[in-house]
Design an enzyme around this catalytic site. Structure first.
Site, mmCIF file in Angstrom:
data_model
loop_
_atom_site.group_PDB
_atom_site.id
_atom_site.type_symbol
_atom_site.label_atom_id
_atom_site.label_comp_id
_atom_site.label_asym_id
_atom_site.label_seq_id
_atom_site.Cartn_x
_atom_site.Cartn_y
_atom_site.Cartn_z
ATOM 1 N N TYR A 1 -1.997 -0.799 10.097
ATOM 2 C CA TYR A 1 -2.090 -1.093 8.657
ATOM 3 C C TYR A 1 -0.796 -0.638 7.963
ATOM 4 O O TYR A 1 -0.196 -1.375 7.172
ATOM 5 C CB TYR A 1 -3.313 -0.374 8.073
ATOM 6 C CG TYR A 1 -3.551 -0.627 6.599
ATOM 7 C CD1 TYR A 1 -4.262 -1.746 6.179
ATOM 8 C CD2 TYR A 1 -3.092 0.258 5.629
ATOM 9 C CE1 TYR A 1 -4.493 -1.982 4.815
ATOM 10 C CE2 TYR A 1 -3.316 0.042 4.279
ATOM 11 C CZ TYR A 1 -4.018 -1.076 3.877
ATOM 12 O OH TYR A 1 -4.241 -1.299 2.542
ATOM 13 N N SER B 1 0.851 -1.196 0.000
ATOM 14 C CA SER B 1 0.000 0.000 0.000
ATOM 15 C C SER B 1 0.878 1.235 0.000
ATOM 16 O O SER B 1 2.007 1.207 0.516
ATOM 17 C CB SER B 1 -0.884 0.016 1.260
ATOM 18 O OG SER B 1 -1.529 1.271 1.400
HETATM 19 N N1 LIG Z 1 -8.593 -0.376 -1.864
HETATM 20 C C1 LIG Z 1 -7.520 0.371 -1.612
HETATM 21 O O1 LIG Z 1 -7.561 1.614 -1.662
HETATM 22 C C2 LIG Z 1 -6.210 -0.285 -1.274
HETATM 23 C C3 LIG Z 1 -5.086 0.542 -1.172
HETATM 24 C C4 LIG Z 1 -3.859 -0.030 -0.855
HETATM 25 C C5 LIG Z 1 -3.770 -1.402 -0.659
HETATM 26 N N2 LIG Z 1 -4.881 -2.182 -0.760
HETATM 27 C C6 LIG Z 1 -4.727 -3.604 -0.506
HETATM 28 O O2 LIG Z 1 -5.302 -4.341 -1.545
HETATM 29 C C7 LIG Z 1 -5.720 -5.617 -1.064
HETATM 30 C C8 LIG Z 1 -7.144 -5.883 -1.528
HETATM 31 O O3 LIG Z 1 -7.976 -4.875 -0.970
HETATM 32 P P1 LIG Z 1 -9.377 -4.449 -1.601
HETATM 33 O O4 LIG Z 1 -9.428 -2.978 -1.565
HETATM 34 O O5 LIG Z 1 -9.627 -5.171 -2.865
HETATM 35 O O6 LIG Z 1 -10.350 -4.957 -0.435
HETATM 36 P P2 LIG Z 1 -11.650 -5.899 -0.456
HETATM 37 O O7 LIG Z 1 -12.183 -5.826 0.937
HETATM 38 O O8 LIG Z 1 -12.538 -5.522 -1.577
HETATM 39 O O9 LIG Z 1 -11.037 -7.344 -0.739
HETATM 40 C C9 LIG Z 1 -10.228 -8.004 0.195
HETATM 41 C C10 LIG Z 1 -10.455 -9.493 0.056
HETATM 42 O O10 LIG Z 1 -9.598 -10.153 1.008
HETATM 43 C C11 LIG Z 1 -10.370 -11.175 1.648
HETATM 44 N N3 LIG Z 1 -9.840 -11.482 2.972
HETATM 45 C C12 LIG Z 1 -9.908 -10.733 4.096
HETATM 46 N N4 LIG Z 1 -9.373 -11.389 5.131
HETATM 47 C C13 LIG Z 1 -8.958 -12.591 4.644
HETATM 48 C C14 LIG Z 1 -8.340 -13.721 5.231
HETATM 49 N N5 LIG Z 1 -8.045 -13.763 6.541
HETATM 50 N N6 LIG Z 1 -8.055 -14.789 4.441
HETATM 51 C C15 LIG Z 1 -8.367 -14.769 3.111
HETATM 52 N N7 LIG Z 1 -8.977 -13.730 2.529
HETATM 53 C C16 LIG Z 1 -9.265 -12.659 3.274
HETATM 54 C C17 LIG Z 1 -11.774 -10.582 1.732
HETATM 55 O O11 LIG Z 1 -12.758 -11.591 1.960
HETATM 56 C C18 LIG Z 1 -11.899 -9.911 0.372
HETATM 57 O O12 LIG Z 1 -12.390 -10.796 -0.601
HETATM 58 C C19 LIG Z 1 -5.544 -5.558 0.450
HETATM 59 O O13 LIG Z 1 -4.350 -6.207 0.818
HETATM 60 C C20 LIG Z 1 -5.458 -4.083 0.722
HETATM 61 O O14 LIG Z 1 -4.752 -3.793 1.908
HETATM 62 C C21 LIG Z 1 -6.105 -1.659 -1.058
#
Ligand SMILES: NC(=O)c1ccc[n+]([C@@H]2O[C@H](COP(=O)([O-])OP(=O)(O)OC[C@H]3O[C@@H](n4cnc5c(N)ncnc54)[C@H](O)[C@@H]3O)[C@@H](O)[C@H]2O)c1
Length: 261
Positions: free
Chosen positions: A157, A144
């Site tokens: 985080y 991130s």
């Molecule tokens: N959306 C953003 O702005 C953003 C920014 C930086 C980083 N990220 C990172 O991107 C990744 C995906 O995030 P997103 O925005 O698509 O979120 P999201 O909530 O849409 O998807 C996350 C997925 O991870 C799964 N998950 C959660 N805990 C879990 C576990 N213990 N075991 C297996 N699966 C699990 C959830 O069920 C979900 O399907 C994350 O690592 C997040 O930190 C997102």
């Protein structure tokens, strides 16, 4: 449309939603065989169904990425089903809890570290022996922009994602000689179910124009494209890097000077 991943086996954690969902679809579009691993299997039907509807191959393995036995099973089942793992996308993560550090409970600290950092360790730990056996592999970790520059109330985080960035470099130097490339992506603000909880899409505070140069939120497909680049031979000389995809957020703070001055 290029088919860079024809018959490649791609394992994606957190593939039921948001960035993981978009990345699963993007790989399937290029004829990869996609394995979606997620703790949630109801939303997965959407990912799996969408890919199946396009007559592409996909499998689902219910996995809690923070549990070693689940992750071991995830890797074992993938290899039993498809014989190999060409690409691992350690993507699963949770947002954390929007409080200042002293208000953060030890339980909540552990939960974020267990999923966002230990999950990357476990996914890699059980997949790397498979890649060593194959003589090649690609690992992509979803870090991130907060792992580089934190915003307020995301201390654990940010710490977990900074750990993911360092883990990426450590794995890259340990396994480069084994033909395994390891990189991470640092997304900025991407519109997904995760960020909808923090700022609802219809919220008035969702005015991005002053936050980053490109003045719009990213979408999951922006990150999927970065993942496909890092997974492909287009990045064959790239390892240990953090690819920032953030609309310019980390490029610097913009002074609120009037336009034209
Ligand atoms: N959306 C953003 O702005 C953003 C920014 C930086 C980083 N990220 C990172 O991107 C990744 C995906 O995030 P997103 O925005 O698509 O979120 P999201 O909530 O849409 O998807 C996350 C997925 O991870 C799964 N998950 C959660 N805990 C879990 C576990 N213990 N075991 C297996 N699966 C699990 C959830 O069920 C979900 O399907 C994350 O690592 C997040 O930190 C997102």
């Amino acid at each position: 449309m290029p088919k860079r991943f024809n018959n490649k086996i791609v394992l994606i954690t957190g593939g039921s939603s948001g960035i993981g969902h978009a990345t699963a679809l993007a790989f399937a579009q290029e004829v990869a065989k996609v394995v979606v691993a997620d703790v949630v299997d109801n939303r997965d039907k959407e990912t799996v169904k969408t890919i199946k509807d396009k007559s592409r191959e996909v499998a689902f393995i219910k996995t809690d990425i923070s549990k070693p036995t689940d992750v071991e099973n995830m890797v074992k089942t993938t290899v039993e089903t498809y014989g190999r793992i060409d690409i691992l996308f350690n993507n699963a993560g949770i947002a954390g809890f929007p409080v200042r550090l002293a208000e953060l409970s030890v339980k909540d600290w552990d939960r974020v570290i267990d999923i966002n950092l230990k999950g990357v360790f476990l996914g890699s730990k059980y997949t790397i022996p498979v890649m060593l056996e194959q003589g090649k592999g690609v690992i992509i970790n979803n870090a991130s922009s907060s792992g580089i520059t934190p915003i307020p109330r995301v201390s654990v985080y940010a710490a977990a994602k900074a750990g993911v960035i360092q883990l990426t470099k450590a794995m890259a130097i340990e396994y480069g000689g084994d033909n395994i490339r390891v990189n991470c992506i640092c997304p900025g603000f991407i519109e997904t179910p995760m960020t909808s909880i923090i700022i609802p899409p219809d919220s008035e505070s969702r005015d991005y124009s002053h936050l980053w140069p490109l003045t719009k939120p990213g979408n999951p497909e922006d990150i999927a494209k970065a993942a496909l680049y890092l997974a492909s031979d287009d990045s064959s000389f790239v390892t240990g890097t953090s690819l920032v995809v953030d609309g310019g957020w980390l490029a610097g703070t913009r002074l609120p000077l009037p336009r034209g001055s």
